[in-house]
Write a protein that holds these residues in place. Structure first.
Motif, PDB file in Angstrom:
ATOM      1  N   LYS A  81       0.692  -1.202   0.075  1.00  0.00           N
ATOM      2  CA  LYS A  81       0.006   0.048   0.088  1.00  0.00           C
ATOM      3  C   LYS A  81       0.984   1.291  -0.127  1.00  0.00           C
ATOM      4  CE  LYS A  81      -3.650  -0.640   2.296  1.00  0.00           C
ATOM      5  NZ  LYS A  81      -4.797  -0.378   3.701  1.00  0.00           N
ATOM      6  N   TYR A  82       0.557   2.262  -0.758  1.00  0.00           N
ATOM      7  CA  TYR A  82       1.174   3.460  -0.880  1.00  0.00           C
ATOM      8  C   TYR A  82       0.328   4.566  -0.557  1.00  0.00           C
ATOM      9  CZ  TYR A  82       3.907   0.836  -4.509  1.00  0.00           C
ATOM     10  OH  TYR A  82       4.446  -0.182  -5.200  1.00  0.00           O
ATOM     11  N   ARG A  83       1.014   5.809  -0.176  1.00  0.00           N
ATOM     12  CA  ARG A  83       0.316   6.869   0.247  1.00  0.00           C
ATOM     13  C   ARG A  83       0.776   8.165  -0.763  1.00  0.00           C
ATOM     14  NH1 ARG A  83      -0.215   7.976   6.844  1.00  0.00           N
ATOM     15  NH2 ARG A  83      -1.992   6.497   7.035  1.00  0.00           N
ATOM     16  N   ILE A  84      -0.322   8.945  -1.247  1.00  0.00           N
ATOM     17  CA  ILE A  84      -0.172  10.042  -2.141  1.00  0.00           C
ATOM     18  C   ILE A  84      -0.124  11.387  -1.175  1.00  0.00           C
ATOM     19  CG2 ILE A  84      -0.807  11.020  -4.306  1.00  0.00           C
ATOM     20  CD1 ILE A  84       0.328   8.418  -4.236  1.00  0.00           C
ATOM     21  N   TYR A  85       0.800  12.009  -1.443  1.00  0.00           N
ATOM     22  CA  TYR A  85       0.785  13.509  -0.725  1.00  0.00           C
ATOM     23  C   TYR A  85       0.711  14.878  -1.956  1.00  0.00           C
ATOM     24  CZ  TYR A  85       2.031  11.051   3.406  1.00  0.00           C
ATOM     25  OH  TYR A  85       2.030  10.352   4.690  1.00  0.00           O
ATOM     26  N   GLU A  86      -0.122  15.674  -1.615  1.00  0.00           N
ATOM     27  CA  GLU A  86      -0.178  16.754  -2.497  1.00  0.00           C
ATOM     28  C   GLU A  86      -0.165  18.033  -1.614  1.00  0.00           C
ATOM     29  OE1 GLU A  86      -2.572  16.358  -6.236  1.00  0.00           O
ATOM     30  OE2 GLU A  86      -3.580  14.647  -4.865  1.00  0.00           O
TER      31      GLU A  86
END
Length: 257
Positions: A81-86
């Motif tokens: 699982k990955y996390r996306i940060y913007e």
């Protein structure tokens, strides 16, 4: 499972649990992916903060294969699982990042404390979150990291409880593994490092702490995620806490004699 088999199961989309206890004997890694424009600053941040950010591999720009630690891998799919940060905001958790990938991305693999847990268990020191089949508890602290370029923020720690005599033994064992966080950064009172409730970790799961035990805290590779929230780069990708990249490196190859 072997590391390759674990990565293949992740790639198929059939696995999204945390990776604790899988592919025993092999090093697991924290993940940070950044656009090239921020890659040098983060490399410098790692160099200045080797306890939470021990580098195992840095990719060439745009390369999806971790050639040195996991030949044949695909960093876009091979984690649970990955996390996306913007702009410093966590916007998504996903099981692959193909739709987000760009050719100017640089991948950083950082050592993980899961890698010294084999050594602890082999020395007769049980690891509580493995006993209880939970993710390791992780906490934000009041300990500042050394800043570098656009990156600044506080240390995140992982915790494993031990009786005082065993805590000393654990410190000596893990001190042989500087490439996977090394010796503890704190033993004892959580309040001394800004943790107000040991039973409410910021990441992972709470574990049982017996009355005759003390919490032992190690620098954690989730630190970059706290730093991303504080520093607010335009875009970044990390692993979800506890959902690591499994490499082909044998844990003992990361130990110092």
């Amino acid at each position: 499972m072997t590391p390759k088999e674990f990565r293949e199961v992740c790639r198929s989309g059939d696995f999204d649990s945390n990776s604790a206890g899988y592919a025993p004997g092999y090093a697991q890694a924290n993940l940070v992916i950044l656009p090239k424009e921020h890659a040098y600053d983060f490399l410098l941040f790692c160099q200045r903060n080797p306890k939470p950010c021990p580098l195992l591999e840095v990719s060439d720009v745009g390369n999806i294969e971790m050639k040195r630690t996991a030949p044949g891998s695909d960093i876009r799919t091979d984690l649970p699982k990955y996390r996306i940060y913007e702009d410093g905001v966590l916007t998504a958790e996903v099981t692959d990042i193909k739709e987000y990938w760009k050719d100017d991305f640089v991948t950083f693999l950082l050592g993980c404390s899961f890698s010294f847990e084999d050594a602890l268990e082999n020395a007769g020191l049980a690891v509580r979150h493995l006993q209880e089949k939970r993710n390791v508890p992780m906490y934000r602290t009041n300990i500042p990291c050394d800043s570098a370029g656009v990156f600044s923020g506080n240390l995140v720690v992982s915790m494993r409880p031990y009786k005082p005599r065993d805590a000393i033994k654990a410190a000596m064992i893990t001190g042989r593994y500087p490439n996977v966080h090394g010796s503890p950064v704190h033993i004892g009172s959580p309040c001394d490092i800004g943790i107000n409730n040991i039973n409410a970790p910021d990441y992972g799961d709470a574990v049982t702490i017996h009355p005759d035990e003390v919490p032992v805290f190690w620098a954690c590779g989730v630190t970059p995620q706290a730093v991303l929230l504080a520093s607010k780069p335009a875009f970044a990708i990390t692993h979800a806490p506890g959902h690591m990249f499994v490499t082909d490196l044998v844990n003992e190859s990361l130990a110092c004699l």
